[in-house]
Design a protein around this motif. Structure first.
Motif, PDB file in Angstrom:
ATOM      1  N   PRO A   1       0.815  -1.216   0.000  1.00 21.24           N
ATOM      2  CA  PRO A   1       0.000   0.000   0.000  1.00 21.24           C
ATOM      3  C   PRO A   1       0.848   1.265   0.000  1.00 21.24           C
ATOM      4  O   PRO A   1       2.010   1.258   0.412  1.00 21.24           O
ATOM      5  N   ASP A   2       0.241   2.345  -0.450  1.00 19.61           N
ATOM      6  CA  ASP A   2       0.868   3.670  -0.380  1.00 19.61           C
ATOM      7  C   ASP A   2       0.816   4.147   1.068  1.00 19.61           C
ATOM      8  O   ASP A   2      -0.268   4.223   1.654  1.00 19.61           O
ATOM      9  N   PRO A   3       1.951   4.467   1.699  1.00 19.88           N
ATOM     10  CA  PRO A   3       1.933   4.906   3.105  1.00 19.88           C
ATOM     11  C   PRO A   3       1.067   6.142   3.335  1.00 19.88           C
ATOM     12  O   PRO A   3       0.571   6.356   4.444  1.00 19.88           O
TER      13      PRO A   3
ATOM     14  N   HIS B   1      -4.621   5.377   0.061  1.00 19.85           N
ATOM     15  CA  HIS B   1      -5.017   5.071  -1.313  1.00 19.85           C
ATOM     16  C   HIS B   1      -5.450   6.353  -2.029  1.00 19.85           C
ATOM     17  O   HIS B   1      -6.221   7.155  -1.474  1.00 19.85           O
ATOM     18  N   PRO B   2      -4.985   6.559  -3.267  1.00 20.30           N
ATOM     19  CA  PRO B   2      -5.328   7.799  -3.993  1.00 20.30           C
ATOM     20  C   PRO B   2      -6.829   8.035  -4.119  1.00 20.30           C
ATOM     21  O   PRO B   2      -7.285   9.182  -4.083  1.00 20.30           O
ATOM     22  N   ARG B   3      -7.603   6.960  -4.250  1.00 17.69           N
ATOM     23  CA  ARG B   3      -9.048   7.134  -4.401  1.00 17.69           C
ATOM     24  C   ARG B   3      -9.662   7.747  -3.153  1.00 17.69           C
ATOM     25  O   ARG B   3     -10.462   8.693  -3.243  1.00 17.69           O
TER      26      ARG B   3
ATOM     27  N   LEU C   1      -3.809  13.178   3.747  1.00 12.40           N
ATOM     28  CA  LEU C   1      -3.070  12.021   4.228  1.00 12.40           C
ATOM     29  C   LEU C   1      -4.027  11.124   4.994  1.00 12.40           C
ATOM     30  O   LEU C   1      -4.774  11.608   5.853  1.00 12.40           O
ATOM     31  N   ILE C   2      -4.037   9.827   4.714  1.00 11.95           N
ATOM     32  CA  ILE C   2      -4.894   8.892   5.424  1.00 11.95           C
ATOM     33  C   ILE C   2      -4.113   8.317   6.605  1.00 11.95           C
ATOM     34  O   ILE C   2      -2.971   7.876   6.451  1.00 11.95           O
ATOM     35  N   CYS C   3      -4.740   8.327   7.782  1.00 12.27           N
ATOM     36  CA  CYS C   3      -4.061   7.838   8.986  1.00 12.27           C
ATOM     37  C   CYS C   3      -5.050   7.024   9.819  1.00 12.27           C
ATOM     38  O   CYS C   3      -6.208   6.841   9.435  1.00 12.27           O
TER      39      CYS C   3
ATOM     40  N   LEU D   1      -8.347  -2.153   1.950  1.00 13.52           N
ATOM     41  CA  LEU D   1      -9.745  -2.503   1.705  1.00 13.52           C
ATOM     42  C   LEU D   1     -10.683  -1.648   2.551  1.00 13.52           C
ATOM     43  O   LEU D   1     -11.767  -1.260   2.097  1.00 13.52           O
ATOM     44  N   ASP D   2     -10.283  -1.331   3.784  1.00 15.74           N
ATOM     45  CA  ASP D   2     -11.099  -0.450   4.619  1.00 15.74           C
ATOM     46  C   ASP D   2     -11.136   0.958   4.042  1.00 15.74           C
ATOM     47  O   ASP D   2     -12.177   1.631   4.054  1.00 15.74           O
ATOM     48  N   GLN D   3      -9.998   1.417   3.539  1.00 15.10           N
ATOM     49  CA  GLN D   3      -9.953   2.741   2.913  1.00 15.10           C
ATOM     50  C   GLN D   3     -10.903   2.807   1.719  1.00 15.10           C
ATOM     51  O   GLN D   3     -11.664   3.771   1.552  1.00 15.10           O
TER      52      GLN D   3
END
Length: 438
Positions: A137-139, A142-144, A165-167, A327-329
């Motif tokens: 995964p992208d740290p 996810h771009p979407r 940024l996803i955290c 998958l959660d993202q």
């Protein structure tokens, strides 16, 4: 136990699958459950003779049971029973009786988690996601989902998200930024007092020195931020736990302070979706994206168990970390894109507003504070809050002392959370609380 009292050759059943020593270990487990703690088992040579097997079979079985904690083998002494559940086994924790009515703050209505819609979102991901998304995964996330949340924050919160940024949640995002601040020589963080204790502790655990700043009816008192401090953590849309909103004057003062000290404002936008008397104020981040890091999550809208949050951080303060499972993202992205998240928020807003009104009415003639927003309010008391907390707990009601969120004790008050309180529990919980407070 002496041999004269136990006929081990008759007692032990060595039937069943597996090698001889495994059969014996299984038989011994069953046999010693009926013995007292400390009872001796036969010496290996003697038991081998009784069973008509090699001594190696017995020593292997004993060694296995010693490793499992059933037996205690010491050099120069008999091998003895060490009962599972005796002092040799860690004691099981005593179950804590759960309160009948939980008025602690911090949770949304978990009964109304959108199970079917979330299941549909997960199913949609599993059936449509390209195989490449099962790789590393992208740290940053996810771009979407990053693009979906950027649109949401711009549309709903008036933010100016250049790079989302996803955290794992607000605490995760704030922790990352605190590390980045320290790398550039900023080692002090001003925080609201009272404020969210978990965030304050998380920042302190990174090595930041914490400067508590008082909160009044207009929110954070900007003029009391200590000299030399260049970072501040605030909840401007709905201060936790006092329930105030940062006034327009203080918002302007805070942004002027950030420019003057070349500092950073960390904005925790934890429950801004829930304002009941008017539209919520927009984010500070939307007014000056270069001076404000914006943090949010689904903990107060869906549930903290999902572990999904986001941060919009000026590039110079971005720190490395790990994003939640892909998958959660993607499930959250699909949930937002389908309109399911907006529908869930609209329904939740109506439910929380009605529940808050019912709680206020049921509490009667008491001193409450906090704007009509979020999932909690403050009940001011005329006696020691700690005593009321104990008496309420004895009646089956869990409430929280406002001092739990203060650096130093203050006027007696309780923080009452109604987010996860069942509708049919509002009146009985309020009645018992009135009795405890009286």
């Amino acid at each position: 136990m002496a041999r004269s009292q136990t006929n081990w050759g008759v007692l032990l059943d060595l039937s069943g699958p597996g090698p001889k020593h495994a059969q014996l270990a299984r038989a011994l487990r069953t046999a010693i459950r009926g013995l007292e703690d400390g009872a001796a088992v036969p010496p290996s040579r003697q038991l081998a003779a009784d069973l008509g097997c090699s001594r190696w079979v017995v020593t292997q079985a004993y060694a296995q049971l010693v490793a499992e904690g059933y037996l205690d083998g010491r050099t120069g002494s008999a091998t003895r029973v060490r009962r599972i559940g005796s002092a040799a086994e860690p004691k099981r924790p005593v179950p804590v009786e759960q309160p009948r009515y939980d008025l602690a703050p911090g949770l949304p209505d978990l009964r109304h988690f959108p199970r079917q819609r979330w299941a549909d979102a997960v199913r949609g991901v599993l059936t449509t996601v390209p195989h490449t998304d099962f790789g590393l995964p992208d740290p940053a996330g996810h771009p979407r989902l990053r693009a979906t949340l950027a649109d949401y924050l711009r549309r709903v919160r008036g933010a100016a998200p250049g790079d989302v940024l996803i955290c794992g949640g607000v605490t995760d995002g704030v922790t990352r930024v605190c590390r980045a601040l320290q790398e550039q020589g900023i080692t002090r963080l001003a925080v609201e007092d009272p404020g969210w204790t978990r965030l304050r502790r998380a920042a302190a655990n990174t090595g930041m020195a914490i400067d508590p700043v008082p909160v009044d009816g207009e929110g954070l008192d900007v003029e009391r931020i200590p000299a030399g401090t260049r970072a501040v953590l605030v909840t401007p849309a709905h201060q936790f736990p006092t329930g105030t909103v940062l006034s327009p004057r203080r918002r302007a003062d805070l942004m002027a302070w950030a420019r003057d000290v070349d500092g950073l404002v960390l904005e925790d936008d934890y429950d801004a979706e829930f304002r009941y008397d008017r539209r919520p104020v927009g984010t500070l981040q939307g007014t000056d994206p270069g001076r404000v890091a914006l943090f949010g999550s689904v903990s107060k809208t869906l549930g903290p168990a999902l572990g999904l949050g986001w941060a919009v951080i000026p590039p110079q303060w971005t720190a490395d970390g790990h994003a939640p499972p892909v998958l959660d993202q993607l499930a959250l992205a699909g949930f937002v894109e389908s309109g399911g998240y907006d529908r869930h928020l609209r329904a939740a807003r109506l439910r929380y507003r009605a529940r808050r009104d019912r709680l206020v009415a049921a509490l009667g003639n008491v001193h409450l504070s906090g704007v009509a927003a979020g999932l909690h309010l403050v009940l001011h008391l005329e006696r020691e809050a700690a005593e009321v907390v104990r008496e309420a707990r004895a009646k089956g009601v869990k409430v929280t002392d406002l001092d739990d969120y203060r650096v130093a004790p203050g006027e007696p008050a309780l923080v009452l959370g109604y987010g996860n309180l069942a509708d049919n529990a509002v009146e009985p919980a309020a009645r018992l609380l009135r009795e405890a407070a009286g």
